[in-house]
Scaffold this motif. Structure first.
Motif, PDB file in Angstrom:
ATOM      1  N   VAL A 168       5.514  21.694 -27.274  1.00 23.23           N
ATOM      2  CA  VAL A 168       5.813  20.449 -27.963  1.00 23.23           C
ATOM      3  C   VAL A 168       5.576  20.701 -29.441  1.00 23.23           C
ATOM      4  CG1 VAL A 168       5.201  17.999 -28.253  1.00 23.23           C
ATOM      5  CG2 VAL A 168       5.072  19.067 -25.979  1.00 23.23           C
TER       6      VAL A 168
ATOM      7  N   GLN B  25       5.493  19.020 -33.612  1.00 27.43           N
ATOM      8  CA  GLN B  25       5.330  17.798 -34.389  1.00 27.43           C
ATOM      9  C   GLN B  25       5.570  18.103 -35.866  1.00 27.43           C
ATOM     10  OE1 GLN B  25       1.557  15.790 -33.815  1.00 27.43           O
ATOM     11  NE2 GLN B  25       2.471  13.825 -34.384  1.00 27.43           N
TER      12      GLN B  25
ATOM     13  N   LYS C 231       5.553  13.095 -38.650  1.00 23.32           N
ATOM     14  CA  LYS C 231       6.386  12.505 -37.595  1.00 23.32           C
ATOM     15  C   LYS C 231       5.685  12.584 -36.237  1.00 23.32           C
ATOM     16  CE  LYS C 231      10.799  13.455 -39.853  1.00 23.32           C
ATOM     17  NZ  LYS C 231      12.163  13.995 -39.690  1.00 23.32           N
ATOM     18  N   GLY C 232       6.308  12.007 -35.226  1.00 16.32           N
ATOM     19  CA  GLY C 232       5.744  12.019 -33.892  1.00 16.32           C
ATOM     20  C   GLY C 232       6.035  13.313 -33.157  1.00 16.32           C
ATOM     21  N   PRO C 233       5.410  13.505 -32.000  1.00 13.61           N
ATOM     22  CA  PRO C 233       5.655  14.717 -31.220  1.00 13.61           C
ATOM     23  C   PRO C 233       7.078  14.766 -30.670  1.00 13.61           C
ATOM     24  CG  PRO C 233       4.092  13.272 -30.088  1.00 13.61           C
ATOM     25  CD  PRO C 233       4.391  12.647 -31.389  1.00 13.61           C
TER      26      PRO C 233
ATOM     27  N   TRP D  40       9.281  17.031 -27.837  1.00  7.14           N
ATOM     28  CA  TRP D  40       9.253  18.022 -26.775  1.00  7.14           C
ATOM     29  C   TRP D  40      10.245  19.136 -27.070  1.00  7.14           C
ATOM     30  CZ3 TRP D  40      13.122  19.272 -23.148  1.00  7.14           C
ATOM     31  CH2 TRP D  40      12.705  20.092 -22.086  1.00  7.14           C
TER      32      TRP D  40
ATOM     33  N   TYR E 280       2.584  22.887 -30.321  1.00  7.06           N
ATOM     34  CA  TYR E 280       1.527  22.775 -29.333  1.00  7.06           C
ATOM     35  C   TYR E 280       1.963  23.358 -27.996  1.00  7.06           C
ATOM     36  CZ  TYR E 280      -0.461  19.164 -32.437  1.00  7.06           C
ATOM     37  OH  TYR E 280      -0.994  18.471 -33.507  1.00  7.06           O
TER      38      TYR E 280
ATOM     39  N   GLN F 168      -3.508   9.978 -30.804  1.00 11.62           N
ATOM     40  CA  GLN F 168      -3.593  11.033 -31.810  1.00 11.62           C
ATOM     41  C   GLN F 168      -4.363  10.534 -33.020  1.00 11.62           C
ATOM     42  OE1 GLN F 168       0.073  12.759 -33.375  1.00 11.62           O
ATOM     43  NE2 GLN F 168      -0.940  14.744 -33.520  1.00 11.62           N
TER      44      GLN F 168
ATOM     45  N   PRO G  40      -2.612  15.526 -30.041  1.00 10.24           N
ATOM     46  CA  PRO G  40      -2.598  14.375 -29.121  1.00 10.24           C
ATOM     47  C   PRO G  40      -3.544  14.613 -27.952  1.00 10.24           C
ATOM     48  CG  PRO G  40      -0.365  14.994 -29.731  1.00 10.24           C
ATOM     49  CD  PRO G  40      -1.267  16.083 -30.230  1.00 10.24           C
TER      50      PRO G  40
ATOM     51  N   TYR H  69       1.238   7.212 -28.434  1.00 13.30           N
ATOM     52  CA  TYR H  69       2.584   7.554 -27.969  1.00 13.30           C
ATOM     53  C   TYR H  69       2.664   7.453 -26.450  1.00 13.30           C
ATOM     54  CZ  TYR H  69       3.002   9.730 -32.599  1.00 13.30           C
ATOM     55  OH  TYR H  69       3.024   9.971 -33.951  1.00 13.30           O
TER      56      TYR H  69
ATOM     57  N   TYR I 185      11.415  16.071 -21.435  1.00 17.15           N
ATOM     58  CA  TYR I 185      10.261  15.171 -21.581  1.00 17.15           C
ATOM     59  C   TYR I 185      10.493  14.386 -22.859  1.00 17.15           C
ATOM     60  CZ  TYR I 185       5.457  13.654 -20.767  1.00 17.15           C
ATOM     61  OH  TYR I 185       4.351  12.910 -20.477  1.00 17.15           O
ATOM     62  N   VAL I 186      10.292  13.085 -22.801  1.00 18.35           N
ATOM     63  CA  VAL I 186      10.551  12.242 -23.972  1.00 18.35           C
ATOM     64  C   VAL I 186       9.294  11.501 -24.389  1.00 18.35           C
ATOM     65  CG1 VAL I 186      13.027  12.005 -23.606  1.00 18.35           C
ATOM     66  CG2 VAL I 186      11.466  10.449 -22.434  1.00 18.35           C
ATOM     67  N   PHE I 187       9.145  11.356 -25.694  1.00 15.94           N
ATOM     68  CA  PHE I 187       8.017  10.618 -26.249  1.00 15.94           C
ATOM     69  C   PHE I 187       8.515   9.325 -26.890  1.00 15.94           C
ATOM     70  CE2 PHE I 187       4.604  13.573 -25.734  1.00 15.94           C
ATOM     71  CZ  PHE I 187       5.198  14.823 -25.752  1.00 15.94           C
ATOM     72  N   GLY I 188       7.634   8.358 -26.945  1.00 16.80           N
ATOM     73  CA  GLY I 188       7.956   7.128 -27.642  1.00 16.80           C
ATOM     74  C   GLY I 188       7.952   7.319 -29.143  1.00 16.80           C
ATOM     75  N   THR I 189       8.382   6.285 -29.846  1.00 17.36           N
ATOM     76  CA  THR I 189       8.479   6.343 -31.303  1.00 17.36           C
ATOM     77  C   THR I 189       7.127   6.266 -31.988  1.00 17.36           C
ATOM     78  OG1 THR I 189       8.925   3.970 -31.211  1.00 17.36           O
ATOM     79  CG2 THR I 189      10.830   5.447 -31.440  1.00 17.36           C
TER      80      THR I 189
END
Lengths: 120, 110
Positions: free
Chosen positions: A37, A39, A43-45, A47, A95, B39, B45, B88, B99-103
């Motif tokens: 993963v 980042q 910003k957010g992670p 995949w 990660y 996080q 995270p 998240y 695999y998807v993460f939220g905003t």
């Protein structure tokens, strides 16, 4: 206690390659699927890829498909990410993460990350 | 562009409760387990909730998770200053094989 230690990050020029490694300990490595993963700064992670427990099944995000290759060596308890044709937007903390099952189910444990900077 | 939508921020006073929503679809939340991650600034995270509503050992019961249809919710009660972080949601998307993460949602303790 699960430990995931990434290495291999650094500064690389656009178009060049880099290989990341993740040394795993504290669990039976060959029984779990493993993920990468990333980042980007601020910003957010996001995949990147997953590999099944036996290394046979692999999935990639559209943004890295054809450029990155995930692999594992169960005899060495190590996960790898070969990154080719690197671009500026690949700049991120990468990660290594452990799944809960033999193939992608849930990302459970995370390493501390290694920073990859793609810049000329 | 994430396929899981969260509110950008939520806030409340110490001791109060906040909830964070995560909206998805039939190809992800509705048919797969949901996780929630915390996080803290400058750190990796950390898993807070797995299997929609289970807590790993060491996670206080102030944190709870639920799922209904194509949405999931994280609840935090007894809010503490140490809870200030980004949160998240995450799950497998069967259609995307990814695999998807939220905003992401930033929690602020007032």
């Amino acid at each position: 206690q699960v430990q995931l230690v990434e290495s291999g990050g650094g500064v690389v020029q656009p178009g060049r390659s880099l290989r990341l490694s993740c040394a795993a300990s504290g669990f039976f490595f060959s029984s779990y699927a493993m993920h990468w993963v990333r980042q980007p700064p601020g910003k957010g992670p996001e995949w990147v890829a997953v590999i099944s427990y036996d290394g046979i099944n692999k999935y990639y995000s559209e943004s890295v498909k054809g450029r990155f290759t995930i692999s594992r060596d169960n005899s060495k308890n190590t996960l790898y990410l070969q990154m080719d044709s690197l671009r500026a937007d690949d700049t991120a903390v990468y990660y290594c993460a452990r799944d809960t099952g033999i193939m992608a189910t849930m990302i459970y444990d995370w390493g501390q990350g290694t920073l990859v900077t793609v810049s000329s | 562009q994430s396929v899981l939508t969260q509110p950008p921020s939520v806030s409340a006073a110490p001791g109060q409760k906040v909830t964070i929503s995560c909206s998805g679809s039939s190809s992800n939340i509705a048919n797969n387990y949901v996780c929630w991650y915390q996080q803290l600034p400058g750190t990796a995270p950390k898993l807070l909730i797995y299997d929609n509503n289970k807590r790993p050992s060491g996670i206080p019961d102030r944190f709870s998770g639920s799922k209904s249809g194509t949405s999931a919710t994280l609840g935090i009660t007894g809010l503490q200053t140490g809870d200030e972080a980004d949160y998240y949601c995450g799950t497998w998307d069967t259609s995307l094989s990814a695999y998807v993460f939220g905003t992401g949602t930033k929690v602020t303790v007032l």
